[in-house]
Design an enzyme around this catalytic site. Structure first.
Site, PDB file in Angstrom:
ATOM      1  N   SER C 114       0.829  -1.209   0.000  1.00  0.00           N
ATOM      2  CA  SER C 114       0.000   0.000   0.000  1.00  0.00           C
ATOM      3  C   SER C 114       0.854   1.245   0.000  1.00  0.00           C
ATOM      4  CB  SER C 114      -0.884  -0.001   1.247  1.00  0.00           C
ATOM      5  OG  SER C 114      -1.488   1.270   1.425  1.00  0.00           O
ATOM      6  N   TYR C 139      -1.888  -0.045   9.785  1.00  0.00           N
ATOM      7  CA  TYR C 139      -2.068  -0.698   8.490  1.00  0.00           C
ATOM      8  C   TYR C 139      -0.795  -0.559   7.647  1.00  0.00           C
ATOM      9  CZ  TYR C 139      -3.724  -1.285   3.695  1.00  0.00           C
ATOM     10  OH  TYR C 139      -3.861  -1.670   2.389  1.00  0.00           O
TER      11      TYR C 139
END
Lengths: 270, 270, 270, 270, 270, 270
Positions: C114, C139
């Site tokens: 990501s 995350y």
């Protein structure tokens, strides 16, 4: 600190100025020192062997290399000059040396390269071995060839090499440029010893220079060699200034790292 | 120089080998030293507090962190091994620690990371903390996680962390690799003190290593920490060479910085 | 161009938004597509297999991986949130996946990392995959873990991985930030295909983004993947500006690349 | 080591704090020292000349420069303040100085630049002279102008300049920031001497700082200057900590390298 | 694509060659375009305002800036010349402009810098905005000042600036050098529009150049601006070669990027 | 675009595969094309001259070079092989060529170097001409010699050279490696033309490769050459995959950029 961890070391170029310096000192690094040169190196002293060899003669080089554990390769043509002798000594010769090393299983070479591989940088540049080559003559180009060839032999055959871009190794610095480039004889031996002793050498390039205040070279990319200079040109500085004149900054030989080499050529070959 | 500028410091992993080393020395850095470990750390000495805590237990970690000004985090699983214990100690545990630090307003952490974050570099490479991670096992990956997590807590919550990529901290170097990686116990304390004392730490990564001649790490990007090693592996070199054999350059464990870690796995988890 | 050079590909996270997008398209890349998710993915279509699996369940992951040639790993927890589910899905889960790949001899993985691995860079920075991680939340930290773990499996076991730092893959860009981060569904498939097809992938990190005029990412270090985006956010720009307001430059969420993620936490775990 | 290799050196700003420090010491570097300032510098001592000059007055500057071999330019406005005086002293003044140097054939200038050229870097950054300027005020911008102007005069007219980004040159460090930025008066003179003496200076930028343990600056790109500091802030550290409080990390003046300068402006000009 | 997202833009230097080019085109970017110059710019057209102002006059500049949302600053002295007019227009003037912007809360400036900031690089160098400044004259130095000043106003006051190092913006390329440096009028407007439109600009430096095959500048560090040139000097190449002679490589004006500027000075000031 | 700006160009190696390709096309670049080779090149066509020459024969090379304006040097030994012929053709030969160019005042050379100068990089690396040489054989070392020698002739004598590290120039890509390395014959001519035409070439290194999606080389440091490939290997990809098998990643010849060259040697010389 000098470790005697090699059984037999070959020293090429043993009749040259630096060869004579190292001939005595390298005996501390090995049980037997084999000395070789094109020229007469005199009789073998205690714990010495003598093998005369022309670097351009592959068979002779093969004989010089057979049976040694490591090589300190000072041999070759060591100044700017015509192409033929540089070709024979520094290109054909270094090829002959590595082929012999490959055939005889020699695992480590200390190769006397030169600061003239990067001689066209200016004296106001601080450079590292990662900077692109800017050779200042045929001599510098031939040393770059040796560096590249040794890189190939490392990647292909695992032969470790330290390429020493030696500055100016004399008893003392002779001029203002040498205040930056000086490598004392003691530090020369310390550097060669470090290359011979470090557990894993790989293929490394390092500038051969003492702990001079003024310098142009940053060796921090070669910390794994463990070279620690103990001498410095600084005590000589005042005397050098007293007997020399300021550089003419419009002269490439005065502002380029390679000094007089950068304007030396061309030498016509016969 | 050690400054006593912290009221209370938490030392985790106090029962481990390095924990015991720092337990005595860190008392010079604070008024009260709180020691913690999963295992028994014995009774509290003068100016000490004892808080037993399993790093995987968030509530216990929270109790250990409450009320301290700074944390020296040695706790965790400190060798290559199966995933579960590494996960609990080095991933869940470091998360628990930073959450507790955030809740209790702790401003500075010294985190024992490891050279195994970059263990797949070769011993002939000189690297800096800016080189990409090349962890040599699950342990190294877990330490990289701690570095990344602490970076997040710095950027998001302002908690300063020094990630110490410790080499080999033993009473003396044991083998040829440790000639490069050795961190004396004195230098370990000097390094931790420097991290605790520097006015502005930010988020920093630094290799934990003494002033060894042979080294692979360049800490010049972390000059603001002010770490100055005073010990060196060099006096041990001759003895180490005498009792060890040359490395086999075809073995990754001999040529990679991580040493035996690079071939250690996989450890099957139960 | 899509090449059908894999017999069987595993697609994890097949029930998610991007999983559904790729489920149809990846059938062009293989003879059989195995789709997996924690959630129900419906019945197997032609040339499909269905294996339900919780990434935190090593045995289930092992079954999902057995027999495939390559893995496209979209599975996991895909937004900022509490630590536990991120830990299970993105840390334990990715470990389970690589262990299964190692045991079953899978040679290539496309891993959905990501842009939040580097979310704390500013939107006025142009960065490359060589820039240090600056994760913007738990995350992002978990995705950095996956990148590091896959690097280890590449160096130790030869499993090739492409880490795709996906920007914002939606049918169209939703806000001004997405003008820079948008990855069209078509380009997502092109990127995944490029990773599956390139002759030698190694371990690579690449930003997953379309050919947007405004972008923050320079993929020139990953040219060997051969990804060529064909879509752009530019045609959407006028409409996006019309329905959104200018960013407040004093708000980190407006100026950092990670957008709202950089101010999202903490999420208390139960 | 100080070499008396210049016949006549001009010292500007001789009435200022650092000017007074260097006035005595620079006499060792030359046969005659010409001292200049806008303010009264007292009578000429032995081997001194006095030329009063307003830097903003081109004719006066021309007279001050005529006949010297080298210039040590400390003159100027040396703190953050309104634009007009900075403009006159540091922009018009430095232009006047270089024009005079060009006309009179002066070959070397030592220019007192400032760490405030890069004051917006954080105290946890280690930077080099190659990092882009991040001036922290009008003063820093004006010093960047001087660096750029001297670069032009070097490339166009061959006038060599060393730009010294002086940290904090006081008798001793006054606060925690100065532990990093302190330049002792002795090291200030050593640095200026090195710049005056090195055979080839070129155009160089170097931070003016003693050998402090904590520092933010890496001068390894300017090794050719040959500066070797001999003092350190370290002996002062304990006392400084004792009389100062910890920095507030939310205050830019506490975490930026420029310290209080970064929040000093704007100063309204009349 | 041009977005009309600004209510009122100030265009300085509107009477100059590029000012006239942009005066028409920038009306697409705003509701009202305020045009300003020292010289007469004629009457205000529809959706225009006219404010005459000498950049060296702070009060006049303040009036010109009051009430606008963004500034396109082309004003100033735009060739090499004597110091006084450059000082007034490009140093005092740009300071006046930023002070006015600060006081009136203007958030974004597009500043016409120049390739002459780096004019001493050679035409065989490919450089980026991160390369150190090598200005080729007083004009180039003054533009470097503007870049540094705007950097300060960004870091201190949050005013975003794009520094456009414009190459040669003419109707068509006039000589061989301009084949590399040409910026078409259309691309000039595209570039300015991109700077005005990008969501987050920060402080950015970008070379202003069309999509010429031969170029010396790499803008990949400024991808966030979103500039996409659509013109090229290539169609003009054959004609340019036909009417010009090959460069004399011994002439700095022929081999340096700055062209004739690098040998233009000095211009004596009155 | 091809410009006829040279009166007479020498093409060496005109009998070789690429020599034949360029023999026809280069006539568009000059009034007269002189073709040379060791082997028979047939009769001179219109606007052609034929000069047979052995590169190892200095006098013959001198005759071939006399009177030309520029040289396209394809001649030499073009595969891995024994040292002697490589030495004669690629080391002695290139020296002879540059000496002749120096004596006859030739100002520009396009030198066919090779990707084998960097053949030991992996196919998952994206490299630039600034990466250190890692030659994959004697052939690669000899091409590095030519690059270094030409650098010297540029710095010392001003002879401009473009070193083209040609990938694989065949009518179409033959295997999976060539999907990355392919240089179409049209792009080969475009590249050579760009080098011949660019106003200032300096000494440049550029990879010779078409616009292939998968590539390992980043030429952005040589934008001043103005090379714009128009062909791509992509249309051939599907067919290449269909007739070839996946690479064995444990084979250096499969994962190194040099392909089969990296395992080709040693070739014993007679």
């Amino acid at each position: 600190m000098t470790l005697q961890i090699h059984d037999k070391i070959l020293l090429t170029g043993a009749a040259g100025a630096l060869g004579q310096v190292l001939r005595e000192r390298l005996k501390a690094n090995c049980k037997v020192l084999r000395v070789s040169d094109l020229n007469d190196v005199g009789a073998a002293a205690d714990r010495e062997e003598v093998v005369q060899a022309d670097l351009g003669d592959a068979a002779a080089v093969d004989r010089a290399v057979a049976g040694v554990n490591a090589i300190v390769h000072l041999g070759g043509y060591s100044v700017e000059g015509p192409f033929e002798p540089i070709l024979q000594a520094n290109i054909v010769g270094v090829y002959n040396l590595y082929e012999a090393a490959r055939k005889h299983g020699v695992r480590r070479v200390v190769f006397a390269s030169s600061n003239h591989v990067t001689g066209f940088y200016r004296q106001s540049d601080t450079i590292t071995p990662a900077h692109p080559a800017r050779p200042d003559g045929l001599y510098g180009v031939s040393k770059a060839f040796g560096e590249d060839l040794s890189r190939f032999y490392f990647e292909r055959y695992g032969i470790e090499t330290a390429c020493l871009r030696i500055g100016s190794s004399f008893p003392e610095p002779r001029d203002r440029r040498m205040l930056a480039t000086w490598l004392s004889h003691g530090d020369l031996h310390r550097l060669v010893s470090a290359c011979l002793d470090t557990p894993v050498l790989g293929h490394a390039i390092i500038y051969g220079v003492s702990d001079n205040a003024v310098t142009w070279w940053d060796n921090s990319s070669a910390k794994h060699i463990g070279y620690r200079p103990q001498d410095s040109s600084d005590p000589f500085r005042e005397a050098v200034y007293a007997r020399t004149t300021p550089p003419d900054l419009s002269d490439p030989a005065a502002v380029c790292q390679g000094g007089a080499f950068v304007t030396a050529g061309p030498f016509e070959s016969k």
